[in-house]
Write a protein that holds these residues in place. Sequence first.
Motif, PDB file in Angstrom:
ATOM      1  N   UNK A 129       0.776   9.893  -3.875  1.00  0.00           N
ATOM      2  CA  UNK A 129       1.198   8.757  -4.689  1.00  0.00           C
ATOM      3  C   UNK A 129       0.879   8.996  -6.151  1.00  0.00           C
ATOM      4  N   UNK A 130       1.743   8.509  -7.005  1.00  0.00           N
ATOM      5  CA  UNK A 130       1.578   8.578  -8.462  1.00  0.00           C
ATOM      6  C   UNK A 130       1.714   7.157  -8.987  1.00  0.00           C
ATOM      7  N   UNK A 131       0.603   6.603  -9.478  1.00  0.00           N
ATOM      8  CA  UNK A 131       0.623   5.221  -9.961  1.00  0.00           C
ATOM      9  C   UNK A 131       0.096   5.149 -11.381  1.00  0.00           C
ATOM     10  N   UNK A 132       0.760   4.340 -12.159  1.00  0.00           N
ATOM     11  CA  UNK A 132       0.321   4.082 -13.522  1.00  0.00           C
ATOM     12  C   UNK A 132       0.281   2.568 -13.710  1.00  0.00           C
ATOM     13  N   UNK A 133      -0.707   2.081 -14.443  1.00  0.00           N
ATOM     14  CA  UNK A 133      -0.787   0.639 -14.661  1.00  0.00           C
ATOM     15  C   UNK A 133       0.376   0.193 -15.541  1.00  0.00           C
ATOM     16  N   UNK A 134       0.764  -1.047 -15.386  1.00  0.00           N
ATOM     17  CA  UNK A 134       1.900  -1.622 -16.113  1.00  0.00           C
ATOM     18  C   UNK A 134       3.179  -0.821 -15.892  1.00  0.00           C
ATOM     19  N   UNK A 135       3.383  -0.411 -14.690  1.00  0.00           N
ATOM     20  CA  UNK A 135       4.539   0.397 -14.325  1.00  0.00           C
ATOM     21  C   UNK A 135       5.837  -0.383 -14.527  1.00  0.00           C
ATOM     22  N   UNK A 136       6.829   0.272 -15.104  1.00  0.00           N
ATOM     23  CA  UNK A 136       8.143  -0.344 -15.309  1.00  0.00           C
ATOM     24  C   UNK A 136       8.891  -0.507 -13.986  1.00  0.00           C
ATOM     25  N   UNK A 137       8.594   0.334 -13.036  1.00  0.00           N
ATOM     26  CA  UNK A 137       9.287   0.296 -11.742  1.00  0.00           C
ATOM     27  C   UNK A 137       8.352  -0.121 -10.602  1.00  0.00           C
ATOM     28  N   UNK A 138       7.400  -0.971 -10.932  1.00  0.00           N
ATOM     29  CA  UNK A 138       6.348  -1.362  -9.987  1.00  0.00           C
ATOM     30  C   UNK A 138       6.897  -1.867  -8.644  1.00  0.00           C
ATOM     31  N   UNK A 139       7.790  -2.829  -8.677  1.00  0.00           N
ATOM     32  CA  UNK A 139       8.291  -3.436  -7.439  1.00  0.00           C
ATOM     33  C   UNK A 139       9.035  -2.407  -6.582  1.00  0.00           C
ATOM     34  N   UNK A 140       9.896  -1.618  -7.199  1.00  0.00           N
ATOM     35  CA  UNK A 140      10.658  -0.626  -6.445  1.00  0.00           C
ATOM     36  C   UNK A 140       9.756   0.493  -5.929  1.00  0.00           C
ATOM     37  N   UNK A 141       8.778   0.906  -6.723  1.00  0.00           N
ATOM     38  CA  UNK A 141       7.845   1.951  -6.284  1.00  0.00           C
ATOM     39  C   UNK A 141       7.029   1.469  -5.084  1.00  0.00           C
ATOM     40  N   UNK A 142       6.586   0.225  -5.128  1.00  0.00           N
ATOM     41  CA  UNK A 142       5.836  -0.319  -4.000  1.00  0.00           C
ATOM     42  C   UNK A 142       6.699  -0.370  -2.745  1.00  0.00           C
ATOM     43  N   UNK A 143       7.963  -0.730  -2.914  1.00  0.00           N
ATOM     44  CA  UNK A 143       8.895  -0.797  -1.782  1.00  0.00           C
ATOM     45  C   UNK A 143       9.192   0.601  -1.229  1.00  0.00           C
ATOM     46  N   UNK A 144       9.491   1.550  -2.090  1.00  0.00           N
ATOM     47  CA  UNK A 144       9.860   2.892  -1.670  1.00  0.00           C
ATOM     48  C   UNK A 144       8.680   3.696  -1.123  1.00  0.00           C
ATOM     49  N   UNK A 145       7.503   3.479  -1.693  1.00  0.00           N
ATOM     50  CA  UNK A 145       6.340   4.319  -1.367  1.00  0.00           C
ATOM     51  C   UNK A 145       5.335   3.660  -0.432  1.00  0.00           C
ATOM     52  N   UNK A 146       5.436   2.363  -0.250  1.00  0.00           N
ATOM     53  CA  UNK A 146       4.541   1.677   0.653  1.00  0.00           C
ATOM     54  C   UNK A 146       3.111   1.546   0.142  1.00  0.00           C
ATOM     55  N   UNK A 147       2.941   1.467  -1.159  1.00  0.00           N
ATOM     56  CA  UNK A 147       1.613   1.226  -1.717  1.00  0.00           C
ATOM     57  C   UNK A 147       1.673   0.004  -2.601  1.00  0.00           C
ATOM     58  N   UNK A 148       0.505  -0.480  -3.008  1.00  0.00           N
ATOM     59  CA  UNK A 148       0.487  -1.602  -3.960  1.00  0.00           C
ATOM     60  C   UNK A 148      -0.354  -1.186  -5.153  1.00  0.00           C
ATOM     61  N   UNK A 149       0.128  -1.558  -6.305  1.00  0.00           N
ATOM     62  CA  UNK A 149      -0.592  -1.278  -7.541  1.00  0.00           C
ATOM     63  C   UNK A 149      -1.810  -2.183  -7.619  1.00  0.00           C
ATOM     64  N   UNK A 150      -2.917  -1.603  -7.993  1.00  0.00           N
ATOM     65  CA  UNK A 150      -4.136  -2.397  -8.201  1.00  0.00           C
ATOM     66  C   UNK A 150      -4.354  -2.480  -9.705  1.00  0.00           C
ATOM     67  N   UNK A 151      -4.484  -3.632 -10.183  1.00  0.00           N
ATOM     68  CA  UNK A 151      -4.663  -3.818 -11.630  1.00  0.00           C
ATOM     69  C   UNK A 151      -6.126  -3.978 -11.966  1.00  0.00           C
TER      70      UNK A 151
END
Length: 151
Positions: A129-151
């Motif tokens: 997984x590759x996550x960055x805070x304040x992601x522009x594609x947060x919702x789609x990345x969570x859907x496609x990759x099955x992870x959730x961003x932690x702020x």
Amino acid sequence: MRKTVTLSIFSFFLISCVSTVPPTSPKEQIQYIDLTSDDKKELVNEYWVLEKRQDPKYPVGAAKEGLSGCVELVVGIKENGKAGGYKVKKSYPEGVFDKHAAAALNNWQWSASDKNTDKAPVLTTIKLDFMVSNSKNKAEAEKQCGFSHKQ
């Protein structure tokens, strides 16, 4: 005439040399145990124990654009406990993180489990997984990759 005879003799020797070279055998293929299906993913731990893991570098361009994503790779673990190649199974966004994920896997090292005394090579899947805070594609990345961003 002299050139023709010399050329003929030279050709004869050249052909003789080529015909005496033993044929090269094709490279022996590794016979992997396929553990890539969802119901066999966890079996990799019965064969190999991850000893060294290197996290992938985050691509500068993706960080600047605020992109998050993931790469799922099919990886071969060879008899020596190193990655023996890979194939991208799934990637989001497509192609953005692939090279960085593969480069990190080249530095991973496994050791054979106690059950894997003959060091049987396996194919398995690994998701990075590759996550960055304040992601522009947060919702789609969570859907496609099955992870959730932690702020």
